[in-house]
Design a protein around this motif. Structure first.
Motif, PDB file in Angstrom:
ATOM      1  N   GLU A  25       0.162   1.355  -8.046  1.00 50.06           N
ATOM      2  CA  GLU A  25      -0.602   2.382  -8.768  1.00 50.06           C
ATOM      3  C   GLU A  25      -0.170   3.785  -8.382  1.00 50.06           C
ATOM      4  O   GLU A  25      -0.745   4.769  -8.876  1.00 50.06           O
ATOM      5  N   GLU A  39       0.857  -1.178   0.000  1.00 47.35           N
ATOM      6  CA  GLU A  39       0.000   0.000   0.000  1.00 47.35           C
ATOM      7  C   GLU A  39       0.891   1.224   0.000  1.00 47.35           C
ATOM      8  O   GLU A  39       2.025   1.186   0.462  1.00 47.35           O
ATOM      9  N   LEU A  50      -9.270   5.778 -13.546  1.00 48.79           N
ATOM     10  CA  LEU A  50      -8.116   4.918 -13.832  1.00 48.79           C
ATOM     11  C   LEU A  50      -8.288   3.527 -13.218  1.00 48.79           C
ATOM     12  O   LEU A  50      -7.372   2.716 -13.246  1.00 48.79           O
ATOM     13  N   ASP A  51      -9.462   3.291 -12.622  1.00 42.60           N
ATOM     14  CA  ASP A  51      -9.703   1.987 -12.007  1.00 42.60           C
ATOM     15  C   ASP A  51      -8.777   1.732 -10.827  1.00 42.60           C
ATOM     16  O   ASP A  51      -8.414   0.587 -10.554  1.00 42.60           O
ATOM     17  N   ILE A  52      -8.346   2.791 -10.173  1.00 41.91           N
ATOM     18  CA  ILE A  52      -7.466   2.624  -9.020  1.00 41.91           C
ATOM     19  C   ILE A  52      -8.320   2.468  -7.767  1.00 41.91           C
ATOM     20  O   ILE A  52      -9.175   3.302  -7.483  1.00 41.91           O
ATOM     21  N   VAL A  99      -9.129   2.827  -4.203  1.00 42.33           N
ATOM     22  CA  VAL A  99      -8.728   3.629  -3.057  1.00 42.33           C
ATOM     23  C   VAL A  99      -9.247   2.932  -1.813  1.00 42.33           C
ATOM     24  O   VAL A  99     -10.382   2.470  -1.775  1.00 42.33           O
ATOM     25  N   MET A 116      -9.376   9.040  -9.663  1.00 48.06           N
ATOM     26  CA  MET A 116      -8.868   7.697  -9.324  1.00 48.06           C
ATOM     27  C   MET A 116      -9.764   6.616  -9.941  1.00 48.06           C
ATOM     28  O   MET A 116      -9.283   5.616 -10.476  1.00 48.06           O
ATOM     29  N   VAL A 130      -3.554   3.849  -1.715  1.00 46.59           N
ATOM     30  CA  VAL A 130      -3.780   3.164  -3.000  1.00 46.59           C
ATOM     31  C   VAL A 130      -2.799   1.984  -3.043  1.00 46.59           C
ATOM     32  O   VAL A 130      -1.821   1.957  -2.292  1.00 46.59           O
ATOM     33  N   ARG A 156       0.784   6.306 -11.296  1.00 47.29           N
ATOM     34  CA  ARG A 156      -0.374   6.687 -12.106  1.00 47.29           C
ATOM     35  C   ARG A 156      -1.302   7.607 -11.327  1.00 47.29           C
ATOM     36  O   ARG A 156      -1.835   8.578 -11.856  1.00 47.29           O
ATOM     37  N   ALA A 157      -1.481   7.269 -10.050  1.00 43.74           N
ATOM     38  CA  ALA A 157      -2.385   8.066  -9.225  1.00 43.74           C
ATOM     39  C   ALA A 157      -1.850   9.489  -9.070  1.00 43.74           C
ATOM     40  O   ALA A 157      -2.583  10.458  -9.246  1.00 43.74           O
TER      41      ALA A 157
END
Ligand code: ASP
Ligand code: MG
Length: 430
Positions: free
Chosen positions: A330, A278, A303-305, A307, A300, A326, A333-334
């Motif tokens: 990721e 994490e 982007l399919d992240i 949380v 978020m 996250v 990207r986040a």
């Protein structure tokens, strides 16, 4: 009784082990049960097949792709279709071999793969969802006295094309078939002897759990206790399938994953889990007005992240700080996406921290017992561990601490809540 037995990749890794599985299937049948078997690919096989496909489409990449699938540039629908055709063969091989092994040992067996299984899915290759199960063929074979060996991980869509259910999907195949056939138990036979109160490699005092509810298992699995594909537990919960996780190497009882029972609430904490992968992002100085936080998390979601924990402190001077976690993979990207969010004249500073981990304490007993959080904080404080973030649900408390203290915290909480091996006996002693 109808028994579903799912053998994981390590249980069918060699011919010798396949003979061992065959003996076990036959012993179950000899005890008077109908036996439906679901197999995974021999261990390493799915990765090998994916690597082959990746090497074919991206020969210039010599790094071995471990991820499920190739980079998005070549992820065309046509490619995904072929990839499923390819990776599904791993389970086809082990199903046929196990059926042969049972036959050689004098039993009746038939393997079913792909469309023969009657498991219809949607068309999402690589992550297909089960739409329906037509068990007519399986039932006919069982009625004829055969041990039915099904290839896990796969189904077929409405066109008859092979689909796969996502990595680790054989667990879901097994539970889906157990539900469709109303099996008495779905045994998940693997290389560990059950579900533990925590990771025994980190905490030597970890104990095997005899019975656990679906809800608790979902929380533990979601928190890094990776014995079963989470989706299979959700499915088991929906249909009330009794799942028995046990080793395929001997006859010991493992862990039963079952509907909640009244006595389960007497156990305060059932397990603790550590999630290392994490990362934490903090936005310092976010305008404290409606809509801003929505924009952050919309970015978020786009982007399919996923949380996990979110904290917003009380605003001061029209500004607030927002912190959330996250998956570590990721983080870049986040952060990049947050840089693009419109905050107005004075954008917040974005800080990130990879050196965190999350520990979760799970137990049905928390519903009825107060003071679990207080005790957890006291146990951590006694070890000098600072708590950075907290979140709670009805049956779970999660804390974020510095990565350096993850294992220490896990041990302190595990043993502090009386989960250690032998703790009950000691407590009972005068
Ligand atoms: N063979 C597939 C995988 O490795 C499915 C499974 O083993 O459950 O992901
Ligand atoms: Mg697995």
């Amino acid at each position: 009784m109808l028994v579903v037995q799912k053998y994981g990749g390590s249980s069918v890794a060699t011919l010798e082990r396949i003979h061992g599985c065959a003996a076990r299937c036959l012993a179950t049948a000899a005890a008077g049960h109908r036996v439906l078997v679901v197999v995974s690919a021999m261990s390493g096989e799915t990765n090998r097949l994916i690597a082959l496909a990746n090497a074919l489409v991206r020969p210039e990449d010599d790094t071995e792709h471990r991820g499920p699938y190739v980079p998005s540039a070549v992820r065309t629908p046509e490619h995904e279709r072929e990839l499923d055709q390819l990776v599904a063969t791993g389970e086809v091989v082990s199903a046929a071999l196990l059926a042969m092994a049972i036959q050689r040992a004098g039993g009746r067996a038939v393997s079913l793969v792909g469309r023969q299984l009657g498991m219809q899915t949607d068309r999402s290759h690589g992550r297909a969802k089960i739409v329906s199960v037509d068990a007519a063929r399986i039932n006919a074979e069982l009625d004829a006295g055969a041990i039915v060996v099904c290839a896990g991980f796969q189904g077929a869509d409405d066109r008859g094309d092979i689909t796969t259910l996502g990595r680790g999907g054989s667990d879901t195949s097994a539970v889906a078939l157990a539900a469709a056939l109303n099996a008495d138990v779905c045994e998940i036979l693997t290389d560990v002897d059950g579900v533990y109160t925590t990771d025994p490699r980190v905490v030597p005092t970890a104990r095997k759990i005899d019975r656990i509810s679906y809800e608790e298992m979902l929380e533990l699995a979601g928190q890094g206790a990776k014995v079963l594909q989470i989706r299979s537990v959700e499915l088991a919960m929906r249909y009330g399938v009794h799942v028995h996780v046990r080793t395929s190497f001997d006859d010991r009882q493992g862990t039963m994953i079952v509907p909640e029972e009244p006595t389960m609430e007497s156990t305060l904490v059932s397990g603790v889990a550590l999630e290392r992968n994490e990362a934490k992002i903090t936005l310092v100085g976010v305008p404290d007005v409606p809509g801003v936080v929505a924009r952050i998390f919309a970015a978020m979601a786009e982007l399919d992240i996923v949380v996990d924990m979110i904290i917003q402190n009380a605003g001061a001077g029209g500004l607030a700080d927002v912190t959330f976690t996250v998956p570590e993979a990721e983080l870049e990207r986040a952060s990049a996406a947050l840089g693009q969010v419109q905050f107005g004249a004075a954008p917040p500073a974005i800080r990130s921290d990879r050196e965190i981990c999350k520990i979760s304490i799970v137990g049905l007993g928390m519903r009825t017992h107060a003071g679990v959080a207080a005790k957890a904080f006291a146990l951590l404080a006694a070890e000098g561990i600072n708590v950075q973030m907290v979140s709670t649900s009805e049956i779970k408390i999660s804390v974020v601490v510095h990565e350096r203290y993850g294992e220490l915290a896990l041990r302190a909480l595990h043993d502090g809540f009386g989960l250690a091996h032998g703790a009950a006996d000691e407590a009972a002693a005068p």
